[in-house]
Design a protein around this motif. Structure first.
Motif, PDB file in Angstrom:
ATOM      1  N   PRO A 190       5.698 -26.217  27.041  1.00 22.82           N
ATOM      2  CA  PRO A 190       6.821 -26.470  26.130  1.00 22.82           C
ATOM      3  C   PRO A 190       6.907 -25.487  24.966  1.00 22.82           C
ATOM      4  N   CYS A 191       5.799 -24.820  24.637  1.00 24.04           N
ATOM      5  CA  CYS A 191       5.803 -23.876  23.520  1.00 24.04           C
ATOM      6  C   CYS A 191       6.469 -22.549  23.867  1.00 24.04           C
ATOM      7  N   ALA A 192       6.590 -22.227  25.141  1.00 24.10           N
ATOM      8  CA  ALA A 192       6.978 -20.877  25.556  1.00 24.10           C
ATOM      9  C   ALA A 192       8.322 -20.448  24.975  1.00 24.10           C
ATOM     10  N   ALA A 193       9.375 -21.216  25.213  1.00 28.04           N
ATOM     11  CA  ALA A 193      10.712 -20.818  24.745  1.00 28.04           C
ATOM     12  C   ALA A 193      10.753 -20.729  23.225  1.00 28.04           C
ATOM     13  N   ARG A 194      10.054 -21.625  22.541  1.00 27.15           N
ATOM     14  CA  ARG A 194      10.061 -21.622  21.081  1.00 27.15           C
ATOM     15  C   ARG A 194       9.341 -20.390  20.532  1.00 27.15           C
ATOM     16  N   ALA A 195       8.207 -20.033  21.161  1.00 27.67           N
ATOM     17  CA  ALA A 195       7.478 -18.847  20.726  1.00 27.67           C
ATOM     18  C   ALA A 195       8.301 -17.584  20.955  1.00 27.67           C
ATOM     19  N   GLU A 196       8.987 -17.512  22.088  1.00 31.48           N
ATOM     20  CA  GLU A 196       9.815 -16.342  22.391  1.00 31.48           C
ATOM     21  C   GLU A 196      10.958 -16.215  21.396  1.00 31.48           C
ATOM     22  N   SER A 197      11.534 -17.339  20.990  1.00 28.09           N
ATOM     23  CA  SER A 197      12.620 -17.318  20.012  1.00 28.09           C
ATOM     24  C   SER A 197      12.133 -16.755  18.682  1.00 28.09           C
ATOM     25  N   TRP A 198      10.938 -17.152  18.246  1.00 26.00           N
ATOM     26  CA  TRP A 198      10.383 -16.640  16.988  1.00 26.00           C
ATOM     27  C   TRP A 198      10.123 -15.144  17.094  1.00 26.00           C
ATOM     28  N   MET A 199       9.597 -14.704  18.225  1.00 19.58           N
ATOM     29  CA  MET A 199       9.317 -13.276  18.399  1.00 19.58           C
ATOM     30  C   MET A 199      10.598 -12.447  18.369  1.00 19.58           C
ATOM     31  N   ARG A 200      11.663 -12.976  18.963  1.00 17.46           N
ATOM     32  CA  ARG A 200      12.932 -12.241  18.940  1.00 17.46           C
ATOM     33  C   ARG A 200      13.430 -12.073  17.508  1.00 17.46           C
ATOM     34  N   ARG A 201      13.223 -13.080  16.673  1.00  8.99           N
ATOM     35  CA  ARG A 201      13.699 -13.012  15.288  1.00  8.99           C
ATOM     36  C   ARG A 201      12.808 -12.143  14.405  1.00  8.99           C
ATOM     37  N   ASN A 202      11.501 -12.145  14.673  1.00  7.69           N
ATOM     38  CA  ASN A 202      10.571 -11.528  13.734  1.00  7.69           C
ATOM     39  C   ASN A 202       9.862 -10.279  14.260  1.00  7.69           C
ATOM     40  N   ALA A 203       9.877 -10.073  15.549  1.00  6.87           N
ATOM     41  CA  ALA A 203       9.230  -8.891  16.124  1.00  6.87           C
ATOM     42  C   ALA A 203      10.142  -8.340  17.218  1.00  6.87           C
ATOM     43  N   SER A 204      11.360  -8.025  16.810  1.00  8.22           N
ATOM     44  CA  SER A 204      12.392  -7.615  17.756  1.00  8.22           C
ATOM     45  C   SER A 204      11.950  -6.408  18.580  1.00  8.22           C
ATOM     46  N   GLY A 205      12.268  -6.474  19.861  1.00 10.59           N
ATOM     47  CA  GLY A 205      11.956  -5.366  20.757  1.00 10.59           C
ATOM     48  C   GLY A 205      10.624  -5.472  21.454  1.00 10.59           C
ATOM     49  N   THR A 206       9.794  -6.425  21.034  1.00 10.69           N
ATOM     50  CA  THR A 206       8.494  -6.580  21.684  1.00 10.69           C
ATOM     51  C   THR A 206       8.617  -7.544  22.860  1.00 10.69           C
ATOM     52  N   ARG A 207       7.666  -7.472  23.743  1.00  9.79           N
ATOM     53  CA  ARG A 207       7.581  -8.448  24.826  1.00  9.79           C
ATOM     54  C   ARG A 207       6.116  -8.827  24.997  1.00  9.79           C
ATOM     55  N   PRO A 208       5.834 -10.058  25.406  1.00  6.40           N
ATOM     56  CA  PRO A 208       4.442 -10.501  25.547  1.00  6.40           C
ATOM     57  C   PRO A 208       3.681  -9.644  26.553  1.00  6.40           C
ATOM     58  N   LEU A 209       2.431  -9.356  26.234  1.00  3.72           N
ATOM     59  CA  LEU A 209       1.579  -8.557  27.099  1.00  3.72           C
ATOM     60  C   LEU A 209       0.555  -9.408  27.840  1.00  3.72           C
ATOM     61  N   ALA A 210       0.435 -10.679  27.459  1.00  6.68           N
ATOM     62  CA  ALA A 210      -0.477 -11.601  28.152  1.00  6.68           C
ATOM     63  C   ALA A 210       0.053 -13.009  27.948  1.00  6.68           C
ATOM     64  N   PHE A 211      -0.328 -13.908  28.846  1.00  6.63           N
ATOM     65  CA  PHE A 211       0.181 -15.283  28.818  1.00  6.63           C
ATOM     66  C   PHE A 211      -0.974 -16.269  28.940  1.00  6.63           C
ATOM     67  N   LEU A 212      -0.913 -17.344  28.174  1.00  5.08           N
ATOM     68  CA  LEU A 212      -1.916 -18.398  28.190  1.00  5.08           C
ATOM     69  C   LEU A 212      -1.236 -19.720  28.490  1.00  5.08           C
ATOM     70  N   SER A 213      -1.949 -20.622  29.140  1.00  7.70           N
ATOM     71  CA  SER A 213      -1.306 -21.854  29.587  1.00  7.70           C
ATOM     72  C   SER A 213      -1.368 -22.996  28.582  1.00  7.70           C
ATOM     73  N   THR A 214      -2.298 -22.964  27.623  1.00  5.89           N
ATOM     74  CA  THR A 214      -2.422 -24.074  26.674  1.00  5.89           C
ATOM     75  C   THR A 214      -2.752 -23.545  25.276  1.00  5.89           C
ATOM     76  N   PRO A 215      -2.490 -24.329  24.211  1.00  7.83           N
ATOM     77  CA  PRO A 215      -2.843 -23.899  22.853  1.00  7.83           C
ATOM     78  C   PRO A 215      -4.339 -23.633  22.677  1.00  7.83           C
ATOM     79  N   MET A 216      -5.206 -24.372  23.366  1.00  6.94           N
ATOM     80  CA  MET A 216      -6.640 -24.134  23.229  1.00  6.94           C
ATOM     81  C   MET A 216      -7.012 -22.755  23.752  1.00  6.94           C
ATOM     82  N   LEU A 217      -6.432 -22.367  24.893  1.00  2.00           N
ATOM     83  CA  LEU A 217      -6.685 -21.025  25.416  1.00  2.00           C
ATOM     84  C   LEU A 217      -6.078 -19.972  24.492  1.00  2.00           C
ATOM     85  N   MET A 218      -4.907 -20.251  23.938  1.00  2.00           N
ATOM     86  CA  MET A 218      -4.289 -19.324  23.001  1.00  2.00           C
ATOM     87  C   MET A 218      -5.194 -19.099  21.794  1.00  2.00           C
TER      88      MET A 218
END
Length: 279
Positions: A190-218
């Protein structure tokens, strides 16, 4: 219903929501792949049509198979609702209570789980964690702890707290511009879309380089310097090696304690709600 009845084998199709081979379906069901194949063929003979179709070396539900799956799910939910309706009158503080949640919440609420068990030793508490919590409507668990702002309307629940997520990174990245950081995102969460929205607003032009499945792993990935990402401040604040990249809340999610409405008056469910909702 007799065990050889074709309708008895309908639940086998549920494995093919995700499984693409008989072997994988068999692992989910705890059956030999030959048994799964035999049950599917029996259903296909009964209905007179193919329920599975091949796409290369993979299997998928045909249009008829999808309709049969939907029927199987309705049957399962109706049986589960019947069982919940019957057990909902249970006033005993004993028996099994199955909780489904994610690792972050399981660890965060473990002290309250321990308090509940100490107060009610006759209740057998089973705690299961996964990326996606199990279904309450299908009877896979009786209670759930979920990170969500929109729980299903047919469930009974209480908000226990709100977790505010912020962007963090290892202090070795101190001073680096946000668009230059190696960003981490959530995978199927559930965090994925929300995190991507924040990145678009604050770190425009970047894209994630790695993915984690849970907040504990993050959190662990951040601690090890894998990149920058978003976790609840309550998780990160105790780790001195992490720095907050922005004072802006990236997003917030409520912690909901949920149960089917039919079970809310069951003694062990009521007691569990009281234990977790206590200040």
């Amino acid at each position: 219903m007799h065990s050889d009845s074709p309708h008895h084998h309908l639940p086998v199709l549920m494995a093919f929501r995700t499984a693409t081979t008989y072997s994988r379906a068999g692992k989910q069901l705890g059956l030999a792949h030959t048994t799964v194949s035999r049950k599917v063929r029996g259903l296909e003979r009964h209905f007179g049509t193919n329920l599975l179709e091949r796409a290369g070396d993979r299997l998928r539900l045909s249009e008829a198979g999808q309709r049969a799956l939907e029927a199987a799910e309705r049957i399962e939910e109706e049986v589960a609702a019947l069982e919940r309706g019957i057990s909902g009158h249970d006033e005993r503080l004993s028996g099994r209570l199955d909780l489904t949640t994610v690792d972050l919440l399981a660890l965060r609420y473990m002290p309250r789980f321990a308090d509940f068990r100490a107060r009610h030793p006759g209740v057998e508490l089973s705690i299961a964690t996964d990326v996606e919590v199990k279904s309450l409507s299908r009877g896979e668990a009786q209670v759930a702890l979920r990170l969500t702002n929109a729980p299903e309307e047919h469930l009974y629940g209480k908000v226990l707290e709100r977790l505010d997520f912020y962007a963090f990174a290892h202090r070795s990245f101190l001073g680096a511009p946000l668009p230059m950081l190696p960003w981490l995102d959530y995978l199927g969460h559930p965090c994925a879309a929300r995190a991507e929205s924040w990145m678009r607003r604050n770190a425009s032009g970047t894209r994630p380089l790695a993915f984690l499945s849970t907040p504990m792993l993050m959190l662990e990935a951040l601690r090890q310097g894998l990149g920058a990402g978003m976790v609840p401040s309550t998780m990160a604040d105790g780790h001195g090696e992490l720095i907050k990249l922005s004072d802006e809340t990236a997003f917030s999610l409520d912690v909901w304690l949920l149960a089917p409405k039919e079970l809310r008056r069951t003694a062990r469910v009521r007691a569990f709600f009281d234990s977790l909702a206590a200040p």
